[in-house]
Design a protein around this motif. Structure first.
Motif, PDB file in Angstrom:
ATOM      1  N   THR A  29      11.077  -3.054  -4.377  1.00  0.00           N
ATOM      2  CA  THR A  29      12.498  -3.394  -5.213  1.00  0.00           C
ATOM      3  C   THR A  29      11.659  -3.466  -6.646  1.00  0.00           C
ATOM      4  OG1 THR A  29      12.289  -5.710  -4.797  1.00  0.00           O
ATOM      5  CG2 THR A  29      13.687  -4.301  -3.567  1.00  0.00           C
ATOM      6  N   ALA A  30      12.403  -3.577  -7.672  1.00  0.00           N
ATOM      7  CA  ALA A  30      11.953  -3.654  -9.065  1.00  0.00           C
ATOM      8  C   ALA A  30      11.486  -4.994  -9.123  1.00  0.00           C
ATOM      9  CB  ALA A  30      12.936  -3.306  -9.971  1.00  0.00           C
ATOM     10  N   GLY A  31      10.233  -4.936  -9.819  1.00  0.00           N
ATOM     11  CA  GLY A  31       9.609  -6.542 -10.217  1.00  0.00           C
ATOM     12  C   GLY A  31       8.490  -7.058  -9.074  1.00  0.00           C
ATOM     13  N   THR A  32       8.477  -6.065  -8.055  1.00  0.00           N
ATOM     14  CA  THR A  32       7.464  -6.534  -6.944  1.00  0.00           C
ATOM     15  C   THR A  32       6.026  -6.286  -7.176  1.00  0.00           C
ATOM     16  OG1 THR A  32       8.989  -5.742  -5.374  1.00  0.00           O
ATOM     17  CG2 THR A  32       6.843  -6.155  -4.535  1.00  0.00           C
ATOM     18  N   GLU A  50      10.525  -0.117 -11.213  1.00  0.00           N
ATOM     19  CA  GLU A  50      11.829   0.556 -10.796  1.00  0.00           C
ATOM     20  C   GLU A  50      11.719   0.401  -9.173  1.00  0.00           C
ATOM     21  OE1 GLU A  50      13.195   4.368 -11.749  1.00  0.00           O
ATOM     22  OE2 GLU A  50      12.661   3.912 -13.742  1.00  0.00           O
ATOM     23  N   ALA A  51      12.951   0.501  -8.386  1.00  0.00           N
ATOM     24  CA  ALA A  51      12.869   0.376  -7.115  1.00  0.00           C
ATOM     25  C   ALA A  51      12.434   1.581  -6.236  1.00  0.00           C
ATOM     26  CB  ALA A  51      14.174   0.055  -6.231  1.00  0.00           C
ATOM     27  N   GLY A  52      11.589   1.878  -5.270  1.00  0.00           N
ATOM     28  CA  GLY A  52      11.298   3.206  -4.868  1.00  0.00           C
ATOM     29  C   GLY A  52       9.989   3.109  -3.953  1.00  0.00           C
ATOM     30  N   LYS A  53       9.319   3.932  -3.922  1.00  0.00           N
ATOM     31  CA  LYS A  53       8.374   4.159  -2.448  1.00  0.00           C
ATOM     32  C   LYS A  53       7.005   4.070  -3.484  1.00  0.00           C
ATOM     33  CE  LYS A  53       6.979   7.294   1.200  1.00  0.00           C
ATOM     34  NZ  LYS A  53       7.293   8.371   1.793  1.00  0.00           N
ATOM     35  N   VAL A  54       6.129   3.365  -2.926  1.00  0.00           N
ATOM     36  CA  VAL A  54       4.626   3.370  -3.428  1.00  0.00           C
ATOM     37  C   VAL A  54       3.933   4.571  -3.102  1.00  0.00           C
ATOM     38  CG1 VAL A  54       2.556   2.047  -3.612  1.00  0.00           C
ATOM     39  CG2 VAL A  54       4.650   0.852  -3.436  1.00  0.00           C
ATOM     40  N   PHE A  76      -1.514   3.567  -8.954  1.00  0.00           N
ATOM     41  CA  PHE A  76      -0.419   3.179  -8.138  1.00  0.00           C
ATOM     42  C   PHE A  76       0.740   3.745  -8.863  1.00  0.00           C
ATOM     43  CE2 PHE A  76      -3.109   0.227  -6.170  1.00  0.00           C
ATOM     44  CZ  PHE A  76      -2.503   0.226  -4.764  1.00  0.00           C
ATOM     45  N   ASN A  77       1.679   4.436  -8.136  1.00  0.00           N
ATOM     46  CA  ASN A  77       2.716   5.171  -8.840  1.00  0.00           C
ATOM     47  C   ASN A  77       4.176   4.732  -8.008  1.00  0.00           C
ATOM     48  OD1 ASN A  77       1.162   6.824 -10.693  1.00  0.00           O
ATOM     49  ND2 ASN A  77       0.426   7.812  -8.856  1.00  0.00           N
ATOM     50  N   ILE A  78       5.151   4.548  -8.692  1.00  0.00           N
ATOM     51  CA  ILE A  78       6.286   4.442  -7.765  1.00  0.00           C
ATOM     52  C   ILE A  78       7.243   5.941  -7.858  1.00  0.00           C
ATOM     53  CG2 ILE A  78       8.452   3.016  -7.789  1.00  0.00           C
ATOM     54  CD1 ILE A  78       6.266   1.428  -6.819  1.00  0.00           C
ATOM     55  N   ILE A  79       7.753   6.236  -6.973  1.00  0.00           N
ATOM     56  CA  ILE A  79       8.528   7.198  -6.840  1.00  0.00           C
ATOM     57  C   ILE A  79      10.065   6.652  -6.691  1.00  0.00           C
ATOM     58  CG2 ILE A  79       9.315   9.393  -5.582  1.00  0.00           C
ATOM     59  CD1 ILE A  79       6.554   9.536  -6.885  1.00  0.00           C
ATOM     60  N   PRO A  80      10.912   6.721  -7.752  1.00  0.00           N
ATOM     61  CA  PRO A  80      12.148   6.189  -7.718  1.00  0.00           C
ATOM     62  C   PRO A  80      12.980   6.701  -6.526  1.00  0.00           C
ATOM     63  CG  PRO A  80      11.604   6.788  -9.776  1.00  0.00           C
ATOM     64  CD  PRO A  80      10.552   7.515  -9.105  1.00  0.00           C
ATOM     65  N   GLU A  81      13.912   5.821  -5.861  1.00  0.00           N
ATOM     66  CA  GLU A  81      14.939   6.305  -5.137  1.00  0.00           C
ATOM     67  C   GLU A  81      15.872   7.274  -5.648  1.00  0.00           C
ATOM     68  OE1 GLU A  81      16.736   2.616  -4.092  1.00  0.00           O
ATOM     69  OE2 GLU A  81      15.195   1.817  -2.672  1.00  0.00           O
ATOM     70  N   ASN A 109       0.893  -1.154  -0.087  1.00  0.00           N
ATOM     71  CA  ASN A 109      -0.047  -0.143   0.040  1.00  0.00           C
ATOM     72  C   ASN A 109       0.810   1.283   0.124  1.00  0.00           C
ATOM     73  OD1 ASN A 109      -2.474   1.216   0.004  1.00  0.00           O
ATOM     74  ND2 ASN A 109      -3.252  -0.120   1.794  1.00  0.00           N
ATOM     75  N   ASP A 110       0.076   2.512   0.301  1.00  0.00           N
ATOM     76  CA  ASP A 110       0.911   3.798   0.100  1.00  0.00           C
ATOM     77  C   ASP A 110       2.135   3.957   1.292  1.00  0.00           C
ATOM     78  OD1 ASP A 110       1.178   6.118  -0.836  1.00  0.00           O
ATOM     79  OD2 ASP A 110      -0.671   7.103   0.263  1.00  0.00           O
ATOM     80  N   GLY A 111       3.119   4.267   0.631  1.00  0.00           N
ATOM     81  CA  GLY A 111       4.237   4.575   1.376  1.00  0.00           C
ATOM     82  C   GLY A 111       5.160   3.378   1.828  1.00  0.00           C
ATOM     83  N   ARG A 112       5.061   2.201   1.175  1.00  0.00           N
ATOM     84  CA  ARG A 112       5.969   1.222   1.342  1.00  0.00           C
ATOM     85  C   ARG A 112       7.085   1.250   0.458  1.00  0.00           C
ATOM     86  NH1 ARG A 112       3.548  -3.600   3.573  1.00  0.00           N
ATOM     87  NH2 ARG A 112       5.640  -4.522   3.371  1.00  0.00           N
ATOM     88  N   GLU A 113       8.241   0.706   0.815  1.00  0.00           N
ATOM     89  CA  GLU A 113       9.352   0.620  -0.047  1.00  0.00           C
ATOM     90  C   GLU A 113       9.403  -0.744  -0.867  1.00  0.00           C
ATOM     91  OE1 GLU A 113      11.850   2.889  -0.703  1.00  0.00           O
ATOM     92  OE2 GLU A 113      10.872   4.373   0.557  1.00  0.00           O
TER      93      GLU A 113
END
Length: 145
Positions: A60-63, A91-95, A128-133, A54-58
């Motif tokens: 990795t790529a492919g999760t 990509e790896a980052g924050k959901v 659902f968006n990913i903010i990259p590290e 859910n929102d705010g979780r870190e």
């Protein structure tokens, strides 16, 4: 007139009566042959669909972020869309889950069938968006001649 029976003929009569009794009291099968309606309707294993991260979780790529059968959640930035409706991180980052305005192409038959009763209304969908590290910023500048 009473006649006397010898013991051998009497035992033959008893054995023939016994076989008749046994022949008439044969136990039949208690279950029907073939398919039976009493054996139908076993428990179906759950599919465990829904939101994984859910929102705010870190991540990795492919999760895998969401497992869905119908399109409830939409892919946003750096999120892939699988053939079975799965949303996964590219990509790896924050959901980050956002609720955004949805502007469908109203002439499409599929859109008319699903959203026809909501024409003229504002439709919002979850993305659902990913903010990259952030990158490390430790680059070394090299002068070139």
């Amino acid at each position: 007139m009473i006649t006397m029976l010898n013991t051998s003929s009497f035992s033959n009569i008893i054995s023939s009566v016994g076989t008749l009794l046994l022949r008439n009291s044969v136990r039949h099968a208690s279950k029907k042959s073939g398919t039976s309606s009493s054996n139908v309707g076993g428990r179906v294993r759950p599919k465990h669909r829904g939101i994984r991260y859910n929102d705010g979780r870190e991540v990795t790529a492919g999760t895998m972020l969401v497992l869905q059968r119908t399109l409830r959640f939409h892919p946003g930035l750096h999120v892939g869309f699988g053939r079975n409706g799965t949303l996964f991180a590219l990509e790896a980052g924050k959901v980050v889950v956002s609720c955004e305005k949805f502007d469908p192409f109203w002439e499409h038959t599929w859109v008319q069938r699903i959203y026809g009763h909501r024409k003229g209304q504002t439709i919002y969908k979850k993305y659902f968006n990913i903010i990259p590290e952030p990158q490390h910023n430790r680059f070394k500048l090299i002068e070139s001649n």
